[in-house]
Design a protein around this motif. Sequence first.
Motif, short mmCIF file in Angstrom:
data_model
loop_
_atom_site.label_atom_id
_atom_site.label_comp_id
_atom_site.label_asym_id
_atom_site.label_seq_id
_atom_site.Cartn_x
_atom_site.Cartn_y
_atom_site.Cartn_z
N GLY A 11 0.78 -1.23 0.00
CA GLY A 11 0.00 0.00 0.00
C GLY A 11 0.81 1.28 0.00
N GLU A 12 2.12 1.19 0.15
CA GLU A 12 2.94 2.40 0.19
C GLU A 12 3.78 2.58 -1.07
OE1 GLU A 12 2.59 4.80 2.26
OE2 GLU A 12 1.13 3.65 3.38
N ALA A 13 3.58 1.73 -2.06
CA ALA A 13 4.27 1.83 -3.35
C ALA A 13 5.78 1.82 -3.19
CB ALA A 13 3.83 3.05 -4.13
N LEU A 14 6.26 1.01 -2.24
CA LEU A 14 7.68 0.81 -2.06
C LEU A 14 7.98 -0.66 -2.30
CD1 LEU A 14 8.55 2.90 1.10
CD2 LEU A 14 9.38 3.27 -1.20
N GLY A 15 9.00 -0.94 -3.09
CA GLY A 15 9.36 -2.32 -3.35
C GLY A 15 10.82 -2.44 -3.71
N ARG A 16 11.34 -3.64 -3.56
CA ARG A 16 12.74 -3.89 -3.86
C ARG A 16 12.99 -3.91 -5.36
NH1 ARG A 16 16.11 -2.97 -0.01
NH2 ARG A 16 15.33 -3.72 1.96
N SER A 17 14.03 -3.23 -5.75
CA SER A 17 14.52 -3.32 -7.11
C SER A 17 16.04 -3.21 -7.03
CB SER A 17 13.92 -2.22 -7.99
OG SER A 17 14.43 -0.97 -7.65
N ARG A 18 16.71 -3.03 -8.14
CA ARG A 18 18.17 -2.99 -8.12
C ARG A 18 18.72 -1.87 -7.24
NH1 ARG A 18 19.38 -3.90 -14.51
NH2 ARG A 18 18.45 -5.96 -14.63
N GLY A 19 17.99 -0.78 -7.14
CA GLY A 19 18.47 0.37 -6.37
C GLY A 19 18.04 0.36 -4.92
N GLY A 20 17.46 -0.73 -4.44
CA GLY A 20 16.97 -0.79 -3.06
C GLY A 20 15.47 -0.57 -3.03
N LEU A 21 14.97 0.03 -1.96
CA LEU A 21 13.54 0.32 -1.86
C LEU A 21 13.21 1.52 -2.75
CD1 LEU A 21 12.65 -0.07 1.91
CD2 LEU A 21 11.77 -1.37 0.00
N THR A 22 12.38 1.29 -3.74
CA THR A 22 12.06 2.36 -4.67
C THR A 22 10.59 2.33 -5.05
OG1 THR A 22 12.58 0.98 -6.59
CG2 THR A 22 14.36 2.35 -5.73
N SER A 23 10.18 3.37 -5.75
CA SER A 23 8.85 3.45 -6.34
C SER A 23 9.02 3.67 -7.83
CB SER A 23 8.08 4.64 -5.77
OG SER A 23 7.88 4.46 -4.41
N LYS A 24 8.01 3.28 -8.57
CA LYS A 24 8.06 3.48 -10.01
C LYS A 24 6.88 4.35 -10.42
CE LYS A 24 9.45 0.07 -12.61
NZ LYS A 24 9.45 -1.17 -13.42
N LEU A 25 7.16 5.32 -11.24
CA LEU A 25 6.15 6.24 -11.72
C LEU A 25 5.80 5.88 -13.16
CD1 LEU A 25 4.78 8.78 -10.58
CD2 LEU A 25 6.55 10.12 -11.69
N HIS A 26 4.54 5.55 -13.41
CA HIS A 26 4.07 5.25 -14.76
C HIS A 26 3.32 6.48 -15.24
CE1 HIS A 26 5.01 1.00 -14.11
NE2 HIS A 26 4.57 1.22 -12.90
N LEU A 27 3.68 6.97 -16.41
CA LEU A 27 3.20 8.26 -16.86
C LEU A 27 2.72 8.19 -18.30
CD1 LEU A 27 3.24 11.30 -15.94
CD2 LEU A 27 5.48 11.44 -16.99
N ALA A 28 1.59 8.81 -18.56
CA ALA A 28 1.10 8.98 -19.93
C ALA A 28 1.10 10.47 -20.22
CB ALA A 28 -0.31 8.41 -20.07
N VAL A 29 1.63 10.83 -21.39
CA VAL A 29 1.69 12.24 -21.77
C VAL A 29 1.00 12.43 -23.11
CG1 VAL A 29 3.85 12.61 -20.51
CG2 VAL A 29 3.92 12.07 -22.91
N ASP A 30 0.60 13.67 -23.36
CA ASP A 30 0.00 13.98 -24.65
C ASP A 30 1.11 14.30 -25.65
OD1 ASP A 30 0.86 16.50 -23.91
OD2 ASP A 30 -1.12 17.41 -23.91
N GLY A 31 0.75 14.69 -26.84
CA GLY A 31 1.71 14.96 -27.89
C GLY A 31 2.66 16.11 -27.59
N LEU A 40 1.38 5.19 -9.58
CA LEU A 40 2.53 4.94 -8.74
C LEU A 40 2.50 3.49 -8.29
CD1 LEU A 40 4.89 6.43 -7.30
CD2 LEU A 40 3.36 6.73 -5.37
N THR A 41 3.61 2.75 -8.48
CA THR A 41 3.69 1.35 -8.09
C THR A 41 5.00 1.08 -7.36
OG1 THR A 41 4.70 0.71 -10.19
CG2 THR A 41 2.30 0.56 -10.05
N PRO A 42 5.12 -0.07 -6.70
CA PRO A 42 6.40 -0.45 -6.10
C PRO A 42 7.48 -0.61 -7.17
CG PRO A 42 4.64 -1.81 -5.23
CD PRO A 42 4.06 -1.00 -6.35
#
Length: 161
Positions: A3-23, A32-34
């Motif tokens: 629930g806090e969007a923190l998860g293990r990855s190569r850099g340690g505890l991180t969050s990932k931002l998924h973004l959609a942009v217009d033209g 926002l995900t772990p």
Amino acid sequence: MPGEALGRSRGGLTSKLHLAVDGAGLPVSVILTPGQAGDNPQLLPLLDEISDLRIDGVRVQVGRVLADKAYSHPSTRKALRHRRIKVTIPERADQIQRRKQRGRAGGRPPAFDPELYRNRNVVERCFNRLKQFRSLATRYAKRAAYYRSEVLIACLILLLR
């Protein structure tokens, strides 16, 4: 930490931002995900957020998706085709190999326009503009709700500039 969007990855505890942009490179949708979460499962929820968007009473529709190889999965392509959204995503090497191994049964390769794919840098430039906000780049906020609200405020600032 659920629930806090923190998860293990190569850099340690991180969050990932998924973004959609217009033209124009302005953010339209944010998830926002772990850190260890995959990109591909987040594409359709990201597009669902856009389909809920209305400007002057008119629903915003997605016409084309430009994405990197992380989003190249047959199920994703099928779902986007079902939604009548054009796709410009390069095929991953393992998918090319699997298709070639199947021979004629593998089907034809998906359409890909490298000239059009050059415009994907608009997304990367938007990420770079968001990373200029120091609190976003380092994630000072401990709670996911606070961090997401900081991201949304930064997106609003980019939209108002």
